[in-house]
Scaffold this motif. Structure first.
Motif, short mmCIF file in Angstrom:
data_model
loop_
_atom_site.label_atom_id
_atom_site.label_comp_id
_atom_site.label_asym_id
_atom_site.label_seq_id
_atom_site.Cartn_x
_atom_site.Cartn_y
_atom_site.Cartn_z
N GLY A 189 0.81 -1.20 0.00
CA GLY A 189 0.00 0.00 0.00
C GLY A 189 0.85 1.26 0.00
O GLY A 189 0.51 2.25 -0.66
N ILE A 190 1.97 1.22 0.75
CA ILE A 190 2.86 2.38 0.80
C ILE A 190 3.46 2.66 -0.57
O ILE A 190 3.45 3.80 -1.06
CB ILE A 190 3.99 2.13 1.83
N VAL A 191 3.98 1.63 -1.21
CA VAL A 191 4.61 1.80 -2.52
C VAL A 191 3.58 2.29 -3.54
O VAL A 191 3.86 3.21 -4.33
CB VAL A 191 5.26 0.48 -2.98
N ALA A 192 2.38 1.71 -3.52
CA ALA A 192 1.34 2.11 -4.47
C ALA A 192 0.96 3.58 -4.27
O ALA A 192 0.80 4.33 -5.24
CB ALA A 192 0.11 1.21 -4.30
N GLU A 193 0.82 3.99 -3.02
CA GLU A 193 0.43 5.39 -2.76
C GLU A 193 1.54 6.35 -3.15
O GLU A 193 1.26 7.44 -3.67
CB GLU A 193 0.06 5.56 -1.28
N LEU A 194 2.80 5.98 -2.90
CA LEU A 194 3.90 6.85 -3.30
C LEU A 194 3.93 7.04 -4.82
O LEU A 194 4.18 8.14 -5.31
CB LEU A 194 5.23 6.28 -2.80
N ARG A 195 3.69 5.96 -5.54
CA ARG A 195 3.67 6.08 -7.01
C ARG A 195 2.48 6.93 -7.45
O ARG A 195 2.58 7.73 -8.38
CB ARG A 195 3.63 4.70 -7.66
N GLU A 196 1.36 6.77 -6.78
CA GLU A 196 0.18 7.56 -7.12
C GLU A 196 0.42 9.04 -6.85
O GLU A 196 -0.07 9.91 -7.58
CB GLU A 196 -1.02 7.07 -6.30
N ARG A 197 1.18 9.34 -5.81
CA ARG A 197 1.49 10.73 -5.48
C ARG A 197 2.51 11.33 -6.44
O ARG A 197 2.75 12.54 -6.43
CB ARG A 197 2.04 10.82 -4.05
N GLY A 198 3.14 10.50 -7.24
CA GLY A 198 4.11 11.00 -8.20
C GLY A 198 5.47 11.29 -7.60
O GLY A 198 6.22 12.12 -8.12
N ALA A 199 5.82 10.59 -6.50
CA ALA A 199 7.14 10.77 -5.91
C ALA A 199 8.22 10.23 -6.86
O ALA A 199 7.92 9.47 -7.80
CB ALA A 199 7.21 10.04 -4.56
N THR A 200 9.46 10.62 -6.62
CA THR A 200 10.58 10.23 -7.47
C THR A 200 10.62 8.72 -7.65
O THR A 200 10.72 7.97 -6.66
CB THR A 200 11.90 10.73 -6.87
N SER A 201 10.56 8.27 -8.89
CA SER A 201 10.44 6.84 -9.17
C SER A 201 11.62 6.03 -8.65
O SER A 201 11.44 4.97 -8.03
CB SER A 201 10.27 6.62 -10.67
N SER A 202 12.85 6.52 -8.88
CA SER A 202 14.03 5.77 -8.45
C SER A 202 14.09 5.69 -6.92
O SER A 202 14.54 4.69 -6.35
CB SER A 202 15.30 6.43 -8.99
N ALA A 203 13.61 6.75 -6.24
CA ALA A 203 13.59 6.74 -4.78
C ALA A 203 12.58 5.72 -4.26
O ALA A 203 12.84 5.01 -3.27
CB ALA A 203 13.26 8.13 -4.25
N ILE A 204 11.43 5.63 -4.93
CA ILE A 204 10.44 4.63 -4.53
C ILE A 204 11.01 3.22 -4.71
O ILE A 204 10.82 2.36 -3.85
CB ILE A 204 9.15 4.79 -5.36
N ASP A 205 11.73 2.99 -5.81
CA ASP A 205 12.33 1.68 -6.05
C ASP A 205 13.32 1.33 -4.93
O ASP A 205 13.33 0.20 -4.42
CB ASP A 205 13.05 1.66 -7.40
N ALA A 206 14.15 2.30 -4.54
CA ALA A 206 15.13 2.06 -3.48
C ALA A 206 14.44 1.80 -2.16
O ALA A 206 14.84 0.92 -1.38
CB ALA A 206 16.07 3.26 -3.36
N PHE A 207 13.38 2.55 -1.88
CA PHE A 207 12.63 2.37 -0.64
C PHE A 207 11.94 1.01 -0.62
O PHE A 207 11.96 0.29 0.39
CB PHE A 207 11.61 3.50 -0.49
#
Length: 434
Positions: A210-228
């Motif tokens: 859910g966290i990863v999905a929401e971060l992507r939906e918010r448009g956060a930095t893609s590479s940062a989401i991948d690392a997280f």
């Protein structure tokens, strides 16, 4: 908001008395601040979402025409609300404490340990355990930037729960500087971190997916989401009931800042020393490092923590370090850290018997007993009871005598006596109510 009936009020006061006296034994001194604070202080960007829930007080002296004119301006610019309001009800006790310290610093010790207990107001959506007026119990230490301050707060608060019969509590702990460092190491940009923290704060509710999905939906930095995401899904061996440098570093990405880690370790060592009956070593202390603990208040600058108890799924309190707040009022930085108990949640869990030494007596009298005799009976009984512990109430006999006694028991009375005309004061026979 709600009314509180006598029996509930007495119970709440017994719980508050235990908390208050326990905190005093730890060297804290009680203060009192007004319910109202200046609008500019309450809306200085330090209270997070609570600022949106503040009750504002209309300026005095505004007539209908002025209110309508300003109201039209507000419709165009919401920040003009301050033209209508110059005061507000406090939404917590921390902002008032910072103002109090800045105003009275010359009369306070270099390291000031404060107790504040009082109502606060937030325009919450009413629901179970959440009210628009509620009690807060805070302790704060101002003027100490060492780990000793956090440790004193945690030991005192854990001791308070023990005194209330809620043994087994733990403190989840993190540091806002750790969060900033982690987000930086993952690659999140500075301007997106506030929204990223809002999402991370939901981890225990919606899980990693859910966290990863929401971060992507918010448009956060893609590479940062991948690392997280990679960090969240890493293989790890969980260590429960342990708190030390090894456990902290295992919970973080590599190369965590040494100064922050050592500050957390120092808190653990101090808490272990302060609770020797429950923690023989630092490995056994009731602290749990949680790298994703966020807490939403905007004024936190360092350590943050929440109080947990195994009997409930929600926190019973929390707090953190807010070193930057007092400087906003004083013009120079002063370290500060505080811990707040969630009294409304806490009081529902506590089972405190009435003071065993107290005697609360109901005198049930016939209708024909002269008033002077009734007052004499009451005075004689109060003299016979402990001056600070005894309570006596006069009740006229009614047809439903049993219901009268049941109501008296519910109100906290422990004994009763019947009074007839002509009976000598001091000669009444007391009978237990239960």
């Amino acid at each position: 908001m709600r009314d509180i009936l006598p029996a509930d009020k007495a119970r709440r006061e017994r719980v508050l008395s235990v908390i208050r006296e326990l905190y005093r034994t730890h060297g804290f001194d009680e203060i009192e601040t007004p319910a109202l604070e200046e609008y500019s202080r309450l809306h200085a960007g330090m209270g997070g979402d609570n600022e949106k829930l503040a009750y504002n007080v209309l300026r005095r002296g505004l007539d209908a025409e002025a209110i309508e004119s300003i109201g039209q301006a507000i419709g165009r610019a919401a920040d003009n609300i301050s033209q209508l309001s110059d005061l507000g009800l406090r939404y917590d006790l921390t902002v008032p404490l910072a103002r109090f310290y800045a105003s009275n610093r010359g009369q306070l010790p270099g390291v000031f340990r404060a107790i504040q207990i009082g109502p606060v107001w937030r325009a919450e959506r009413p629901q179970k355990g959440r009210y628009r007026q509620f009690m807060q119990c805070d302790i704060d230490i101002i003027g100490d930037d060492t780990s000793r301050a956090e440790a004193e707060l945690m030991v005192a608060s854990l001791d308070a729960l023990d005194a209330l019969g809620l043994e087994g509590a733990t403190v989840r702990i993190n540091d806002r500087r750790v969060l900033d460092w982690m987000l930086d190491s993952f690659g999140f940009a500075g301007d997106e971190r506030p929204s990223v923290l809002i999402t991370i704060d939901k981890l225990d509710k919606i899980g990693p997916d859910g966290i990863v999905a929401e971060l992507r939906e918010r448009g956060a930095t893609s590479s940062a989401i991948d690392a997280f995401e990679s960090f969240l899904r890493r293989a790890q061996t969980m260590e429960y009931n342990a708190f030390g440098e090894r456990q902290i570093r295992k919970a973080l990405p590599e190369n965590a800042p040494d100064d922050i880690v050592q500050h957390l370790v120092g808190i653990g060592e101090a808490v272990a020393a302060g609770r020797p009956s429950t923690a023989a070593t630092v490995e056994e202390i009731p602290l749990v490092f949680d790298p994703f603990l966020v807490r939403g208040m905007g004024y936190y600058t360092g350590t943050i923590f929440e109080l947990a108890h195994p009997s409930v799924p929600y926190s019973l309190g929390g707090g953190g370090r807010y070193d930057g707040m007092i400087g906003r009022f004083l013009g120079q930085q002063v370290p500060a850290v505080g811990f707040s108990l969630g009294f409304e949640r806490l009081v529902d869990l506590v089972e405190l018997d009435a003071d065993a030494e107290s005697q609360a007596v109901v005198l049930v009298h016939d209708a024909d007993v002269p008033v002077a005799e009734l007052v004499a009976h009451k005075a004689a009984l109060l003299r016979a009871l402990s001056p600070s512990k005894g309570r006596v109430r006069l009740e006229r006999r009614v047809k439903n005598f049993k219901a009268l006694l049941e109501r008296s028991t519910a109100d906290g009375y422990t004994a009763f006596a019947t009074v007839s005309a002509g009976v000598e004061p001091g000669s009444l026979e007391l009978k237990p109510l239960s």
